[in-house]
Design an enzyme around this catalytic site. Structure first.
Site, short mmCIF file in Angstrom:
data_model
loop_
_atom_site.label_atom_id
_atom_site.label_comp_id
_atom_site.label_asym_id
_atom_site.label_seq_id
_atom_site.Cartn_x
_atom_site.Cartn_y
_atom_site.Cartn_z
N SER A 142 5.42 -18.72 -18.03
CA SER A 142 4.66 -18.62 -16.55
C SER A 142 5.78 -17.48 -15.85
CB SER A 142 4.84 -19.76 -16.00
OG SER A 142 4.67 -19.67 -14.80
N TYR A 157 9.85 -26.99 -13.56
CA TYR A 157 9.14 -26.13 -14.19
C TYR A 157 9.75 -24.89 -14.61
CZ TYR A 157 4.55 -23.94 -15.28
OH TYR A 157 3.33 -23.63 -15.72
#
Length: 252
Positions: A142, A157
């Site tokens: 990501s 994350y």
């Protein structure tokens, strides 16, 4: 020529996290290129709906945080087809956005799903690749693993997605001479379950548009080509690479 470069006829693939979001597109794209795709996730009903639309997709219920499920997924491919050529580690979820609200156990749980599960699945799959064989493993990271996106994102994350890039490089280095290529794809902002209403809120949607060179978020299908490229012979001399598909977000 294009079929030689991008065709996957006769190959077997696994896509984790295939019951929603980008994973659905990855499974359909690889199947459309000719691969038999084992679509894995916890929500079997959704996988069965996906498989009903594409005969090359095989639904497999799998919790990738469970060691036995990970091994069973790889074993299923070898039992059915005698091979596993392509692995797309896509399963994952975000954690709390604010660091002070995240407990140590919550942080560890995100790393277990987003980083450890894909790492172990890859290591187990690599152990089954025969001498002289070849395989392509693709880890989905990501932009949050490359740059801070505060106030959207989250420490766990970010750590898991940055770790994914480090693991990708290391595994590529360890396994390259065995014919196993390992690469990563870094999607930008897409309207999926993962982004949880980001594009339905004008303030946050405007934030994406203002900070993306193409002036918009990504739409369905725009990461699929990157995954197909890395899965196919079109990328036969590419390994240890991070392919960013973010409309220019991280290039600003």
């Amino acid at each position: 020529m294009l079929e030689t470069l991008f065709g996957l006829e006769g190959r077997v693939a696994v896509v984790t996290g295939a019951s929603s979001g980008l994973g659905i597109g990855f499974a359909r794209t690889l199947a459309g290129a000719g691969a038999v795709v084992y679509a894995a996730a916890r929500r079997l009903d959704r996988l069965e709906e996906l498989a009903a639309s594409e005969p090359r997709i095989v639904p497999v219920r799998c919790d990738v945080t469970d060691d036995a499920d990970r091994r069973a997924l790889v074993d299923r491919c070898y039992a059915d087809a005698g091979r596993l050529d392509i692995l797309v580690n896509n399963a994952g979820r975000p954690g709390p956005p604010f660091a002070e609200q995240e407990t140590a156990s919550e942080f560890a749980a995100i790393l277990e799903l987003n980083l450890l599960a894909g790492f172990h699945l890859a290591t187990y799959a690599a152990g089954r690749v025969p001498e002289g064989g070849r395989a392509s493993y693709i880890n989905i990271s990501s932009v949050i693993g490359l740059v801070s996106t505060a106030p959207i994102g989250g420490a766990s994350y970010a750590a898991s997605k940055a770790g994914t890039l480090g693991v990708t490089r290391e595994l590529a280095g360890q396994w390259g001479r065995r014919g196993i290529r390992v690469n990563a794809v870094v999607p930008g902002w897409f309207d999926t379950e993962m982004t949880d209403g980001l594009f339905q809120n004008e303030k946050s949607a405007g934030w994406v548009r203002r900070n993306t060179m193409l002036g918009r978020g990504g739409v369905a299908g725009e990461v699929d080509g990157a995954v197909l490229f890395l899965a196919s012979d079109a990328s036969s001399y590419v390994t240890g690479h991070t392919l960013v598909v973010d409309g220019g977000w991280t290039a600003r």
